[in-house]
Design an enzyme around this catalytic site. Sequence first.
Site, mmCIF file in Angstrom:
data_model
loop_
_atom_site.group_PDB
_atom_site.id
_atom_site.type_symbol
_atom_site.label_atom_id
_atom_site.label_comp_id
_atom_site.label_asym_id
_atom_site.label_seq_id
_atom_site.Cartn_x
_atom_site.Cartn_y
_atom_site.Cartn_z
ATOM 1 N N HIS A 251 27.444 33.083 24.310
ATOM 2 C CA HIS A 251 27.114 34.486 24.504
ATOM 3 C C HIS A 251 26.079 34.918 23.480
ATOM 4 C CE1 HIS A 251 30.404 34.673 21.487
ATOM 5 N NE2 HIS A 251 29.617 35.572 20.943
ATOM 6 N N ARG B 2 25.648 44.381 18.153
ATOM 7 C CA ARG B 2 26.514 45.399 17.568
ATOM 8 C C ARG B 2 26.134 46.750 18.164
ATOM 9 N NH1 ARG B 2 29.303 44.131 13.506
ATOM 10 N NH2 ARG B 2 27.853 42.562 12.783
ATOM 11 N N GLU C 66 27.875 39.974 24.401
ATOM 12 C CA GLU C 66 29.086 40.476 23.743
ATOM 13 C C GLU C 66 28.726 41.749 22.992
ATOM 14 O OE1 GLU C 66 30.921 39.434 19.595
ATOM 15 O OE2 GLU C 66 31.416 37.826 20.999
ATOM 16 N N ASN D 5 32.621 48.350 16.066
ATOM 17 C CA ASN D 5 33.492 48.522 14.904
ATOM 18 C C ASN D 5 34.029 49.953 14.921
ATOM 19 O OD1 ASN D 5 33.146 45.905 13.771
ATOM 20 N ND2 ASN D 5 31.107 46.531 13.089
ATOM 21 N N HIS E 59 15.604 39.797 21.399
ATOM 22 C CA HIS E 59 15.800 40.535 22.645
ATOM 23 C C HIS E 59 16.725 39.754 23.566
ATOM 24 C CE1 HIS E 59 12.311 37.963 23.772
ATOM 25 N NE2 HIS E 59 12.962 37.886 24.932
ATOM 26 N N GLU F 76 14.283 42.369 27.772
ATOM 27 C CA GLU F 76 13.140 41.936 28.574
ATOM 28 C C GLU F 76 13.602 41.730 30.012
ATOM 29 O OE1 GLU F 76 9.720 38.459 28.478
ATOM 30 O OE2 GLU F 76 11.680 38.043 27.598
#
Length: 142
Positions: free
Chosen positions: A7, A11, A56, A60, A76, A119
């Site tokens: 993956h 964040r 993913e 937090n 990207h 992209e």
Amino acid sequence: MKIKYLHTMVRVKDLDASIAFYKLLGLEETRRYDNEGGRFTLVFMAPPGQEECPVELTYNWDGDEGLPSDSRHFGHLAYSVENIYEICAHLQANGVTINRPPRDGRMAFVRSPDNISVELLQMGDALEPAEPWASMESTGHW
């Protein structure tokens, strides 16, 4: 030596806004993991039928204060699309800025709510240049 793609992690600051953005691209949530002890949530999103190629989203619960200042640096994500003009029009109609319009009928860039560069590449051959894209200027960074 074998290697397997797992993956790409990004964040995110606002999990709901990020999920909504990736859904606009056509991705679906395939898995979610909430960790009470670590106070974070992981949401995996992938194109339909391509669950082995997720992004993913890492959220937090207490924010990102205390993380290194470069923790958001990232190149990207790239996705091929059936019709680059249609996806760009769909994204734009939903409030997404087209940072690098598909002037060439082949490539465009947009940014997620967390400033992740995405992209978009036309599957197969480039489409014939068409308006409004052909004369649209780039906006911001991509």
